[in-house]
Design an enzyme around this catalytic site. Structure first.
Site, PDB file in Angstrom:
ATOM      1  N   ASP A   1      -1.590 -11.021 -12.406  1.00 45.33           N
ATOM      2  CA  ASP A   1      -0.335 -11.679 -12.029  1.00 45.33           C
ATOM      3  C   ASP A   1       0.789 -10.799 -12.511  1.00 45.33           C
ATOM      4  O   ASP A   1       0.619 -10.028 -13.457  1.00 45.33           O
ATOM      5  CB  ASP A   1      -0.210 -13.049 -12.695  1.00 45.33           C
ATOM      6  CG  ASP A   1       0.194 -12.918 -14.153  1.00 45.33           C
ATOM      7  OD1 ASP A   1      -0.683 -12.591 -14.984  1.00 45.33           O
ATOM      8  OD2 ASP A   1       1.385 -13.093 -14.471  1.00 45.33           O
TER       9      ASP A   1
ATOM     10  N   CYS B   1       3.881  -2.899   7.985  1.00 49.15           N
ATOM     11  CA  CYS B   1       3.691  -4.227   7.402  1.00 49.15           C
ATOM     12  C   CYS B   1       3.775  -5.269   8.506  1.00 49.15           C
ATOM     13  O   CYS B   1       4.645  -5.208   9.366  1.00 49.15           O
ATOM     14  CB  CYS B   1       4.755  -4.485   6.341  1.00 49.15           C
ATOM     15  SG  CYS B   1       4.681  -6.138   5.619  1.00 49.15           S
TER      16      CYS B   1
ATOM     17  N   CYS C   1       9.151  -7.994   8.191  1.00 46.75           N
ATOM     18  CA  CYS C   1       9.089  -6.686   8.862  1.00 46.75           C
ATOM     19  C   CYS C   1       8.925  -6.831  10.374  1.00 46.75           C
ATOM     20  O   CYS C   1       9.294  -5.934  11.126  1.00 46.75           O
ATOM     21  CB  CYS C   1       7.947  -5.864   8.277  1.00 46.75           C
ATOM     22  SG  CYS C   1       8.289  -5.376   6.564  1.00 46.75           S
TER      23      CYS C   1
ATOM     24  N   ASP D   1      -0.493 -20.426 -17.701  1.00 46.47           N
ATOM     25  CA  ASP D   1      -0.661 -19.621 -18.908  1.00 46.47           C
ATOM     26  C   ASP D   1      -0.547 -20.530 -20.119  1.00 46.47           C
ATOM     27  O   ASP D   1      -0.301 -21.732 -19.988  1.00 46.47           O
ATOM     28  CB  ASP D   1       0.352 -18.471 -18.938  1.00 46.47           C
ATOM     29  CG  ASP D   1       1.784 -18.960 -19.004  1.00 46.47           C
ATOM     30  OD1 ASP D   1       2.005 -20.172 -19.182  1.00 46.47           O
ATOM     31  OD2 ASP D   1       2.690 -18.130 -18.867  1.00 46.47           O
ATOM     32  N   SER D   2      -0.742 -19.966 -21.301  1.00 50.56           N
ATOM     33  CA  SER D   2      -0.849 -20.807 -22.493  1.00 50.56           C
ATOM     34  C   SER D   2       0.507 -21.188 -23.062  1.00 50.56           C
ATOM     35  O   SER D   2       0.602 -22.056 -23.913  1.00 50.56           O
ATOM     36  CB  SER D   2      -1.619 -20.054 -23.568  1.00 50.56           C
ATOM     37  OG  SER D   2      -0.845 -18.946 -24.018  1.00 50.56           O
TER      38      SER D   2
ATOM     39  N   HIS E   1       8.611 -10.442   1.690  1.00 50.20           N
ATOM     40  CA  HIS E   1       8.031  -9.128   1.962  1.00 50.20           C
ATOM     41  C   HIS E   1       7.272  -8.574   0.748  1.00 50.20           C
ATOM     42  O   HIS E   1       6.153  -8.088   0.879  1.00 50.20           O
ATOM     43  CB  HIS E   1       9.067  -8.099   2.407  1.00 50.20           C
ATOM     44  CG  HIS E   1       8.465  -6.718   2.398  1.00 50.20           C
ATOM     45  ND1 HIS E   1       7.625  -6.279   3.403  1.00 50.20           N
ATOM     46  CD2 HIS E   1       8.478  -5.733   1.464  1.00 50.20           C
ATOM     47  CE1 HIS E   1       7.172  -5.082   3.100  1.00 50.20           C
ATOM     48  NE2 HIS E   1       7.674  -4.722   1.932  1.00 50.20           N
TER      49      HIS E   1
ATOM     50  N   CYS F   1       4.211  -8.549   7.895  1.00 47.76           N
ATOM     51  CA  CYS F   1       4.803  -9.806   7.414  1.00 47.76           C
ATOM     52  C   CYS F   1       5.921 -10.224   8.354  1.00 47.76           C
ATOM     53  O   CYS F   1       6.453  -9.437   9.126  1.00 47.76           O
ATOM     54  CB  CYS F   1       5.299  -9.677   5.970  1.00 47.76           C
ATOM     55  SG  CYS F   1       6.947  -8.972   5.774  1.00 47.76           S
TER      56      CYS F   1
END
Lengths: 424, 424
Positions: B319, B357, B362, B91-92, B388, B359
């Site tokens: 984001d 899920c 999980c 970002d700036s 997660h 992942c």
């Protein structure tokens, strides 16, 4: 048999062996990472597996206070609770009661102590410590002992050692009468079935959801609570030799503990503030009195150079918080010596932490990045530092084992400086 | 070309596209995890790869203060420094200057501000912000903007928006003149060679050690700094549309930013305290003025339901710190709604966090275990919770993309309650 120990090869006093436990066969000498309250701080279980950890340690005192034995038991013991399907050892709680808790009061019956968390009052006896460790369900549990303070006069050490010997007998008796209640044995799983179903009954919708993909509420996937693998298997109880810094009392303690009879023996009461030389002397002399055909566990040591030295003296199992605790302080063990990663000299060091290490941290990250994470107080610093230090300890022990099998003696390169003063 | 954007499929206003950057091709719509100071808090880079993160975000303000742009540049830019070989966006610095730093003073020239770390004084202008972001070497960098406070009157918003437009032109001019200096382009790598060698010269022994297995000190393995892959490639600079909560000023800002001309456009200045409805309205109206053939990036939003909604409105990139920050507070997003894992009701819940899920959290751990880690303040709680939540966000965005390709509209099951008040 719930525990079998065989020695594959000896080399001087050192031994390379195999220790079969209900959950895993362990190649010895072995280093056991410390997972105080069912977590090796900062490291996920799959990473521990990847690092080659064969057995980890849980602290009975901590687990008893939080989350409590009954919670762990209902979830299948520590194996189910933390989904770790390799071996686990729990300590007796004795050391923590003596080192962490306030206002303890010791009698022949047991120890009254206050929680370091909230000051609440609790009581550990050989019987209740066994009860707790059966509920936690480790593969190996430890007899309840008194860790004698240092320094102490001979009379005090003798009295304390004698009480530990009596507690060893009480520990064994209680354990033998109740060992069938371990959560993962066939009988234990059946005993577990009822309360688990009751606890899920008030909310059938939720129980239904949890049953998929988990096999049944109350018995999580990885415990294999009802698996025939563990049918008839139980935990194994090790005795602990005390006796302070007096070789004669150590000998007597060893003899009395052996008389009670255990499938493995630990040397406790060291690393309590005594000089290193004295630790070595006591380890050396105590080992002479332990049976050669049983696993020998040296509790709570040490630096990388010490674990090599003790393995060469014939110790089969060791645990220590040093690799994990040092990692949290940015102190890293490498093949080239200790690295204090917080130092500014590493700020632009593009090299790996340890060029001779194949852990995922050294394979990927630079010293500059690790230094940045530590200096910035990023959580990833603890995660990566711990992974590396554990890798270093586990690899070191594997190399020692390899050397024993080859008939060589493993030594660190001189000047590694791993043994120097470690004030954290 | 250093950036190519192609739209594979549209579905209403939603688009499924591909964004080619020097380090990776990104499938859009995409969620970008926030790695503030070169670390997505608590998550190792290989885990991020496993989760399918295609691009992560770095905060220029934070990195500029610590470890400093020059350190990152010398180590090959952010890609080399953190050994992340997929795409990065910085970002700036504008948003953090306005939200974190004290005593800022804004003029046409730029912003004087004090570090939130040590109170030291610094100055960001469009030119110095570009200089910093070129040194950090992300694939995509952002024009320096003023994030207008909320609420603000029309005159203030108009003035601020106009200055952001002038800063956009200055940002572009500086970037175009200096973009060849990015650490990983051929020219950048050559420019880097000299100072790196100088810095390692005083200690040849150390340089020698670092050169194996690392290719050369100053150019760590994973940057591919001298790889022909990046020859002639540069970073890409995106413009940022401001204009507060006024649709007309947003339109004007869009037009003026487009007039400067960028390969992608962001909507900034939202999530600054305004009601959610207003955010939606401004996003909706601003999107109408952005070119359809360029990627559209909505900065700093939102809840899982919001990222789905915005993707359906035609946003390509998003984001947000929410999944990572919420994880640290024990707030977990699941297909069945939000779970506050600290609650006692989960203490003996053997089920997985989210049964839908896949992942690694999980798939392995129970709610009871996650609750225990959180309640015991274990670092592993943050690690697992973050994994997660990121998995949930990344999977959600992938499902949205899949729905666009199938011509369907992705919606959460009603009652998931993911959009409810999120006070952390």
């Amino acid at each position: 048999m719930s525990l079998e120990f065989s020695i594959e090869q000896t080399n001087g006093k050192a031994r390379a062996g195999r220790l079969e436990t209900p959950h895993a066969e362990i190649q010895t000498p072995v280093f056991m990472p410390v997972g105080t309250i069912a977590s090796v701080k900062g490291v996920p279980q799959d990473t521990l597996e990847e690092l080659g950890a064969q057995i980890i340690l849980g602290n009975t005192y901590h687990l008893y206070l939080r989350p409590g034995v009954e919670t762990v038991r209902k979830l299948g013991g520590l194996h189910g609770f933390m989904t770790w399907n390799r071996a686990i050892l729990t300590d007796s709680g004795g050391f923590q009661v003596f080192s962490l808790s306030q206002l303890r009061k010791v009698s022949e019956e047991g120890v009254t102590f206050r929680s370091h968390l909230d000051g609440s009052s609790h009581f550990f006896s050989p019987e209740s410590a066994m009860e707790a460790q059966i509920g936690l369900g480790a593969d190996i549990l430890m007899a309840f002992d008194e860790c004698t303070e240092y320094p102490a006069d001979r009379a005090r050490v003798e009295e304390s050692m004698a009480m530990t010997a009596r507690w060893a007998a009480r520990s064994k008796q209680y354990f033998e009468q109740h060992k069938h209640r371990v959560p993962w044995s066939q009988a234990g799983a059946e005993a577990l079935e009822r309360p688990a179903r009751q606890s899920s009954a008030p909310n059938p919708a939720k129980a239904g959801r949890n049953s998929e993909p988990f096999p049944a509420s109350g018995s999580p996937r990885l415990t294999n609570a009802s698996s025939p693998t563990y049918a008839g298997q139980t935990q194994s109880l090790f005795g602990i030799v005390q006796g302070g810094m007096d070789p004669a009392l150590r000998k007597e303690s060893a003899e009395r503990t052996i008389e009670v009879g255990f499938p493995g023996y630990a040397i406790g009461g060291l690393s309590v503030g005594e000089p290193r030389e004295l630790t070595r002397e006591i380890v050396r002399s105590t080992l002479e009195h332990l049976p050669a055909d049983k696993p020998r566990y040296l509790m709570g040591v040490g630096t990388p150079e010490e674990i090599v030295e003790y393995a060469n003296l014939g110790v089969d199992m060791m645990d220590c918080v040093l690799p994990t605790r040092a990692a949290r302080h940015g102190l890293l063990f490498t093949s080239e010596g200790k690295v204090s990663i917080k130092q500014a000299r590493y700020a632009r060091d593009a090299g790996p932490l340890d060029p001779n290490c194949r852990c995922r941290v050294c394979q990927r990250y630079s010293r500059a990045y690790l230094r940045h994470l530590y200096a910035s107080n990023e959580v990833l610093a603890q995660v990566l530092n711990t992974i590396h230090n554990l890798s270093f300890y586990l690899d070191t022990m594997q190399r020692v084992r390899h050397s024993i099998l080859l008939g060589e003696e493993y030594r660190f390169l001189s000047g590694a400086g791993l043994d120097r003063n470690l004030e954290l």
